[in-house]
Design an enzyme around this catalytic site. Structure first.
Site, mmCIF file in Angstrom:
data_model
loop_
_atom_site.group_PDB
_atom_site.id
_atom_site.type_symbol
_atom_site.label_atom_id
_atom_site.label_comp_id
_atom_site.label_asym_id
_atom_site.label_seq_id
_atom_site.Cartn_x
_atom_site.Cartn_y
_atom_site.Cartn_z
ATOM 1 N N ASN A 224 0.830 -1.214 0.000
ATOM 2 C CA ASN A 224 0.000 0.000 0.000
ATOM 3 C C ASN A 224 0.863 1.262 0.000
ATOM 4 O O ASN A 224 0.516 2.253 -0.643
ATOM 5 C CB ASN A 224 -0.967 -0.003 1.188
ATOM 6 C CG ASN A 224 -2.255 -0.738 0.842
ATOM 7 O OD1 ASN A 224 -2.389 -1.261 -0.258
ATOM 8 N ND2 ASN A 224 -3.191 -0.781 1.763
ATOM 9 N N CYS A 276 -7.840 2.940 3.318
ATOM 10 C CA CYS A 276 -6.600 2.242 3.669
ATOM 11 C C CYS A 276 -5.284 2.951 3.396
ATOM 12 O O CYS A 276 -4.381 2.848 4.223
ATOM 13 C CB CYS A 276 -6.597 0.870 3.014
ATOM 14 S SG CYS A 276 -7.838 -0.199 3.757
HETATM 15 N N1 LIG Z 1 -11.590 -2.072 2.377
HETATM 16 C C1 LIG Z 1 -10.643 -2.612 1.612
HETATM 17 O O1 LIG Z 1 -10.666 -2.512 0.391
HETATM 18 C C2 LIG Z 1 -9.526 -3.388 2.217
HETATM 19 C C3 LIG Z 1 -9.366 -3.459 3.599
HETATM 20 N N2 LIG Z 1 -8.328 -4.184 4.132
HETATM 21 C C4 LIG Z 1 -8.201 -4.318 5.578
HETATM 22 O O2 LIG Z 1 -9.200 -5.240 6.036
HETATM 23 C C5 LIG Z 1 -9.674 -4.874 7.325
HETATM 24 C C6 LIG Z 1 -11.180 -4.694 7.297
HETATM 25 O O3 LIG Z 1 -11.476 -3.627 6.425
HETATM 26 P P1 LIG Z 1 -12.973 -3.356 5.923
HETATM 27 O O4 LIG Z 1 -13.603 -4.638 5.543
HETATM 28 O O5 LIG Z 1 -12.877 -2.263 4.933
HETATM 29 O O6 LIG Z 1 -13.631 -2.821 7.278
HETATM 30 P P2 LIG Z 1 -15.186 -2.609 7.596
HETATM 31 O O7 LIG Z 1 -15.244 -1.495 8.562
HETATM 32 O O8 LIG Z 1 -15.977 -2.538 6.335
HETATM 33 O O9 LIG Z 1 -15.616 -3.972 8.333
HETATM 34 C C7 LIG Z 1 -15.130 -4.361 9.574
HETATM 35 C C8 LIG Z 1 -16.270 -5.020 10.338
HETATM 36 O O10 LIG Z 1 -15.741 -5.626 11.511
HETATM 37 C C9 LIG Z 1 -16.794 -5.615 12.480
HETATM 38 N N3 LIG Z 1 -16.266 -5.959 13.801
HETATM 39 C C10 LIG Z 1 -15.623 -5.200 14.718
HETATM 40 N N4 LIG Z 1 -15.315 -5.938 15.813
HETATM 41 C C11 LIG Z 1 -15.746 -7.193 15.571
HETATM 42 C C12 LIG Z 1 -15.700 -8.418 16.294
HETATM 43 N N5 LIG Z 1 -15.115 -8.500 17.471
HETATM 44 N N6 LIG Z 1 -16.251 -9.509 15.728
HETATM 45 C C13 LIG Z 1 -16.831 -9.447 14.515
HETATM 46 N N7 LIG Z 1 -16.916 -8.329 13.791
HETATM 47 C C14 LIG Z 1 -16.368 -7.218 14.301
HETATM 48 C C15 LIG Z 1 -17.368 -4.223 12.339
HETATM 49 O O11 LIG Z 1 -18.660 -4.151 12.916
HETATM 50 C C16 LIG Z 1 -17.367 -4.063 10.815
HETATM 51 O O12 LIG Z 1 -18.602 -4.437 10.234
HETATM 52 C C17 LIG Z 1 -8.889 -3.626 7.705
HETATM 53 O O13 LIG Z 1 -7.771 -4.009 8.448
HETATM 54 C C18 LIG Z 1 -8.451 -3.058 6.377
HETATM 55 O O14 LIG Z 1 -7.272 -2.297 6.457
HETATM 56 C C19 LIG Z 1 -7.450 -4.878 3.348
HETATM 57 C C20 LIG Z 1 -7.586 -4.847 1.988
HETATM 58 C C21 LIG Z 1 -8.623 -4.120 1.304
HETATM 59 O O1 LIG Z 2 -5.601 -2.212 1.500
HETATM 60 C C1 LIG Z 2 -6.537 -1.790 0.871
HETATM 61 O O2 LIG Z 2 -7.564 -1.316 1.346
HETATM 62 C C2 LIG Z 2 -6.484 -1.738 -0.629
HETATM 63 O O3 LIG Z 2 -6.095 -0.371 -0.965
HETATM 64 C C3 LIG Z 2 -6.071 -0.097 -2.361
HETATM 65 O O4 LIG Z 2 -7.354 -0.299 -2.933
HETATM 66 P P1 LIG Z 2 -8.510 0.807 -2.848
HETATM 67 O O5 LIG Z 2 -8.179 1.807 -1.798
HETATM 68 O O6 LIG Z 2 -9.780 0.082 -2.752
HETATM 69 O O7 LIG Z 2 -8.504 1.539 -4.263
HETATM 70 P P2 LIG Z 2 -7.351 1.985 -5.289
HETATM 71 O O8 LIG Z 2 -7.775 1.612 -6.636
HETATM 72 O O9 LIG Z 2 -6.022 1.580 -4.854
HETATM 73 O O10 LIG Z 2 -7.450 3.579 -5.189
HETATM 74 C C4 LIG Z 2 -7.090 4.269 -4.017
HETATM 75 C C5 LIG Z 2 -7.156 5.752 -4.269
HETATM 76 O O11 LIG Z 2 -6.095 6.182 -5.127
HETATM 77 C C6 LIG Z 2 -6.618 6.938 -6.209
HETATM 78 N N1 LIG Z 2 -5.779 6.703 -7.404
HETATM 79 C C7 LIG Z 2 -5.515 5.446 -7.812
HETATM 80 C C8 LIG Z 2 -4.741 5.222 -8.922
HETATM 81 C C9 LIG Z 2 -4.223 6.313 -9.632
HETATM 82 O O12 LIG Z 2 -3.506 6.176 -10.655
HETATM 83 N N2 LIG Z 2 -4.505 7.559 -9.198
HETATM 84 C C10 LIG Z 2 -5.272 7.784 -8.088
HETATM 85 O O13 LIG Z 2 -5.505 8.958 -7.710
HETATM 86 C C11 LIG Z 2 -8.046 6.434 -6.377
HETATM 87 O O14 LIG Z 2 -8.838 7.379 -7.041
HETATM 88 C C12 LIG Z 2 -8.455 6.215 -4.939
HETATM 89 O O15 LIG Z 2 -8.894 7.418 -4.367
HETATM 90 C C13 LIG Z 2 -5.096 -1.057 -3.044
HETATM 91 O O16 LIG Z 2 -5.139 -0.829 -4.455
HETATM 92 C C14 LIG Z 2 -5.451 -2.505 -2.739
HETATM 93 O O17 LIG Z 2 -4.465 -3.363 -3.294
HETATM 94 C C15 LIG Z 2 -5.490 -2.709 -1.222
HETATM 95 O O18 LIG Z 2 -5.880 -4.024 -0.914
#
Ligand SMILES: NC(=O)C1=CN([C@@H]2O[C@H](COP(=O)(O)OP(=O)(O)OC[C@H]3O[C@@H](n4cnc5c(N)ncnc54)[C@H](O)[C@@H]3O)[C@@H](O)[C@H]2O)C=CC1
Ligand SMILES: O=C(O)[C@H]1O[C@H](OP(=O)(O)OP(=O)(O)OC[C@H]2O[C@@H](n3ccc(=O)[nH]c3=O)[C@H](O)[C@@H]2O)[C@H](O)[C@@H](O)[C@@H]1O
Length: 467
Positions: A224, A276
């Site tokens: 990231n 993130c």
């Molecule tokens: N959103 C994304 O695109 C990505 C997120 N991550 C990571 O994954 C993790 C989760 O992210 P999101 O799914 O976006 O978060 P989110 O906020 O959408 O979901 C987390 C959920 O966990 C629940 N929760 C809290 N305590 C709990 C417990 N004790 N038992 C069961 N559920 C519980 C909350 O109520 C919430 O619904 C974070 O560490 C984030 O950095 C990694 C890659 C991509």
């Molecule tokens: O850990 C995470 O949550 C995730 O974070 C990002 O995914 P995401 O935040 O969903 O979306 P991205 O496509 O990465 O975009 C992030 C931000 O950067 C901006 N961005 C992206 C690409 C670019 O060329 N320019 C730019 O401004 C997007 O508009 C957006 O606001 C990473 O791409 C994922 O690999 C990772 O799993």
């Protein structure tokens, strides 16, 4: 005789937990997955027709698998005890109070899962740490689990960070670039790794990277940080391009064809948003502060500084072009989600840009195809708790209503529908001079200029931006 499905469970029904379990169920007919969340409303929504957020293709899988192999539950004891393998997918937000506020990671939710797992597990479990965490969190998890385990129950902890991006989560999960699995160098950990590998049965073995636990945790933060750094780097060049007469999009193409650099993540704009990038950069920076790595801290901090600067710079362009006078003017804000194809607005640049303009006294008419009115108002109110937003912000349900009688259009999310705006018709219904501030390189600037618009697009030459 029918084979008994392999029972797994996911703690956290969010953007990562649900798409991950959905694709695992889609690919593994022999798995039964239960998604548990402490948020009863969220679970109720997953069971209903109105899913909690928009993610392309997710709804189709949910409809196909729900109550067959994919279950949603608020019963922690049953969900945990029945599973052989448990994914931890809870949030890991930045701390907001105390030591490390604004930087360090709040591990409350992670610890709460460990305590629940220890309390309800009557048999041995594999614990899969999928949330993004500070390096060594797996040791912390292990400590809490061990200290609270029931007699004769053991836990094998694996790290398995997630790399999917929102808006393409299902596509990314179906075809990941790689799957990273970290585990100890013990026989039982290696056995657990083999079990987890089998769950990712659709991923080529060559794309599964196995590491030690801490490398796996640091791979996620590094990935990231590198991605965010590319966005800040191209945005820094955008500023140079604007003052020198170069075009940042031509530069992106010119460098992106170098196979060592590659073409992705070179889109200049209003900076990165999403839940993130900033959080994980802070996570890394705080970790480095903890270990007193001053130069490393300064290096990664600059990525965040550049991102804040880019948003502010966009606002300054608006004010400069509009003679520093936008008070009471209707401004059309097109797009509020942090990127296209998602309803997620967390840390969206649109929040910060809108906030600057509200403080300037502008009247914003906001339209986003997926982000809800409730979410948009909540995000804005969080930054200005004492402002009566009703006087200055309207959220509308189509672009036309937002644009009509406005003085300026701001394009803040790269939704495809904004690329298809009929610029000639748009011009007719706006106040004059009519401005377009394109934060996402969406419109054809030359065409807009021909029609009569005043335009600004991040990183494009002075010839278009000179007025
Ligand atoms: N959103 C994304 O695109 C990505 C997120 N991550 C990571 O994954 C993790 C989760 O992210 P999101 O799914 O976006 O978060 P989110 O906020 O959408 O979901 C987390 C959920 O966990 C629940 N929760 C809290 N305590 C709990 C417990 N004790 N038992 C069961 N559920 C519980 C909350 O109520 C919430 O619904 C974070 O560490 C984030 O950095 C990694 C890659 C991509
Ligand atoms: O850990 C995470 O949550 C995730 O974070 C990002 O995914 P995401 O935040 O969903 O979306 P991205 O496509 O990465 O975009 C992030 C931000 O950067 C901006 N961005 C992206 C690409 C670019 O060329 N320019 C730019 O401004 C997007 O508009 C957006 O606001 C990473 O791409 C994922 O690999 C990772 O799993």
């Amino acid at each position: 005789m029918e084979k008994k499905p392999y029972p797994i469970c996911c703690l956290g029904a969010g953007y990562v937990g649900v798409p991950t379990m959905a694709v695992i169920c889609e690919k593994n007919p022999d798995i039964k997955a239960t998604v548990f969340d402490v948020d009863e409303k969220r679970i109720a929504a997953w069971k209903s027709e109105n899913l909690p957020f928009y993610e392309p293709d997710l709804e189709d899988i949910i409809k196909a698998k729900r109550d067959k192999s994919l279950f949603f539950s608020t019963d922690a004891e049953k969900s945990i005890n029945e599973a052989d393998l448990i994914y931890i997918c809870v949030g890991t937000p930045t701390k907001t109070t105390g030591i490390g506020a604004g930087m360090g990671t709040n591990l409350t939710y992670i610890e709460s899962t460990a305590r629940m797992i220890a309390k309800y597990s009557k048999t041995n479990k594999i614990i899969v740490e999928k949330s993004t965490v500070p390096v060594q969190t797996s040791s912390y998890l292990e400590k809490v689990l061990k200290a609270n385990a029931q007699p004769n129950v053991t836990f094998e902890i694996l790290s398995n960070p997630e790399f999917m991006a929102e808006g393409s989560a299902i596509r990314d999960l179906r075809k990941p670039d790689r799957v990273v699995i970290g585990g100890k160098d013990t026989e039982s950990a290696q056995k657990a790794i083999e079990i987890l590998k089998k769950i990712y049965c659709w991923v080529d073995d060559k794309q599964i990277v196995t590491t030690n636990l801490f490398s796996s945790e640091l791979i996620k933060l590094t990935a990231n940080a590198f991605l965010a750094q590319r966005v800040s780097s191209i945005n820094a060049i955008a500023e140079v391009a604007e003052v020198t007469g170069a075009n940042v999009h031509e530069i992106a193409r010119g460098i992106g064809l170098d196979s060592r650099i590659g073409p992705k993540f070179l889109g200049a704009g209003i900076g990165f948003g999403g839940s993130c990038f900033q959080k994980d950069l802070f996570n890394l920076i705080y970790l480095c502060e903890w270990f007193n790595l001053k130069e490393v801290v300064a290096y990664w901090k600059q990525v965040v500084i550049m991102n804040d600067h880019q948003r502010k710079r966009f606002v300054m362009k608006i004010l400069n072009k509009m003679f520093n006078n936008i008070t009471s003017k209707k401004i059309s804000v097109l797009g509020f989600a942090f990127k296209k194809d998602t309803s997620d607005t967390r840390e969206s640049p649109a929040i910060y840009i809108s906030d600057y303009l509200i403080k300037e006294g502008a009247h914003l008419s906001i339209y986003d195809p997926k982000a809800t009115k409730e979410t948009i108002l909540r995000d804005l109110q969080a930054l200005t708790p004492n402002v009566n937003l009703e006087k200055q912000v309207t959220v509308v349900s189509n672009a036309q209503d937002s644009i009509k009688e406005s003085h300026a259009i701001l394009i803040l999310t790269d939704w495809d529908e904004f690329k298809e705006l009929n610029l000639a018709e748009t011009y007719k219904i706006m106040e004059k001079p009519a401005y377009i501030f394109d934060g996402r390189n969406v419109i054809d600037q030359k065409e807009a200029r021909k029609i009569g618009f005043e335009t600004y697009s991040v990183g494009t030459p002075l010839i278009y931006n000179s007025d």
